[in-house]
Design an enzyme around this catalytic site. Structure first.
Site, short mmCIF file in Angstrom:
data_model
loop_
_atom_site.label_atom_id
_atom_site.label_comp_id
_atom_site.label_asym_id
_atom_site.label_seq_id
_atom_site.Cartn_x
_atom_site.Cartn_y
_atom_site.Cartn_z
N SER A 64 0.80 -1.23 0.00
CA SER A 64 0.00 0.00 0.00
C SER A 64 0.83 1.28 0.00
O SER A 64 0.31 2.34 -0.29
CB SER A 64 -0.95 0.01 1.20
OG SER A 64 -0.23 0.18 2.41
N LYS A 113 0.81 4.64 6.89
CA LYS A 113 0.31 5.46 5.79
C LYS A 113 0.97 6.83 5.85
O LYS A 113 1.74 7.14 6.76
CB LYS A 113 -1.22 5.64 5.87
CG LYS A 113 -2.03 4.36 5.97
CD LYS A 113 -2.00 3.53 4.71
CE LYS A 113 -2.81 2.23 4.88
NZ LYS A 113 -2.68 1.33 3.71
#
Length: 203
Positions: A64, A113
């Site tokens: 990701s 993230k």
């Protein structure tokens, strides 16, 4: 006068009393063992304190954050960063998995993230780009041709929260799925890739 040889076989010399050198050697060995034990215990305590309060290693569990971070990379996370300063846009952070987010038995408890929006910001995707407070966000860390979508309607981030997204916009479950995350769920800021050696460097 007693005979020191009584009780020993004939011809066997009497036992020599311990010398000062042997006593010193025994005390030295004992002291060395104690010192090594203290060193080992001290190292364990230091490692525990560092991992708990200062720096922790984190393994990247998915793609990701590609191309910034690859699956299997190990990064160092500074757990004191946000005790010293506010969260900054662009920081790569590790945070606790949001409640209610589906997770398999082997999925990690923490996610990693990038911070896109700060408290009070309005975030939106438009024409394949991210807009913050109505202005296109420059994102040099994205791969060429990356399309950012999934947020057609603008979202205003509440106090005490941040908006996070993976750099691999087409393969990331992030705030577009679970919404803004609370700042008190942030574990720390990832600041360095430590493994593999070929990718070692700061973030």
């Amino acid at each position: 006068m007693s005979d020191p040889s009584v009780g020993r076989p004939v011809g066997e010399p009497p036992e020599a009393p311990p010398t000062k050198r042997s006593k010193r050697s025994s005390r030295s060995s004992t002291r060395n063992m104690v010192e090594w034990a203290l060193v080992i215990v001290g190292a364990i305590v230091v490692a525990f304190v560092v991992k708990t309060f200062l720096i922790q290693a984190f393994q990247i569990p998915s793609a990701s954050m590609h191309p910034t971070l690859l699956e299997g990379d190990r990064v160092l996370v500074n757990k004191l960063s946000y005790d010293l300063h506010d969260v900054n846009r662009g920081d790569v952070i590790v945070f606790a998995r949001p409640k209610g987010m589906n997770a398999g038995p082997n999925d990690p408890d923490d996610l990693i993230k990038r911070v896109i929006g700060l408290p009070g910001d309005t975030v939106q995707t438009k024409d394949g780009d991210v807009y913050v407070n109505g202005r296109q966000l420059e994102e040099p860390y994205l791969a060429d041709g990356t399309v950012s979508d999934g947020l057609d309607d603008p979202v205003t981030i509440p106090d005490g929260h941040v908006w996070v997204m993976g750099d691999n916009r087409g393969d990331s479950q992030d705030s577009r799925v679970f919404g803004p995350i609370a700042e008190d769920t942030i574990v720390g800021r990832a600041f360095m890739v430590m493994w593999p050696p070929s990718r070692m460097g700061s973030l």
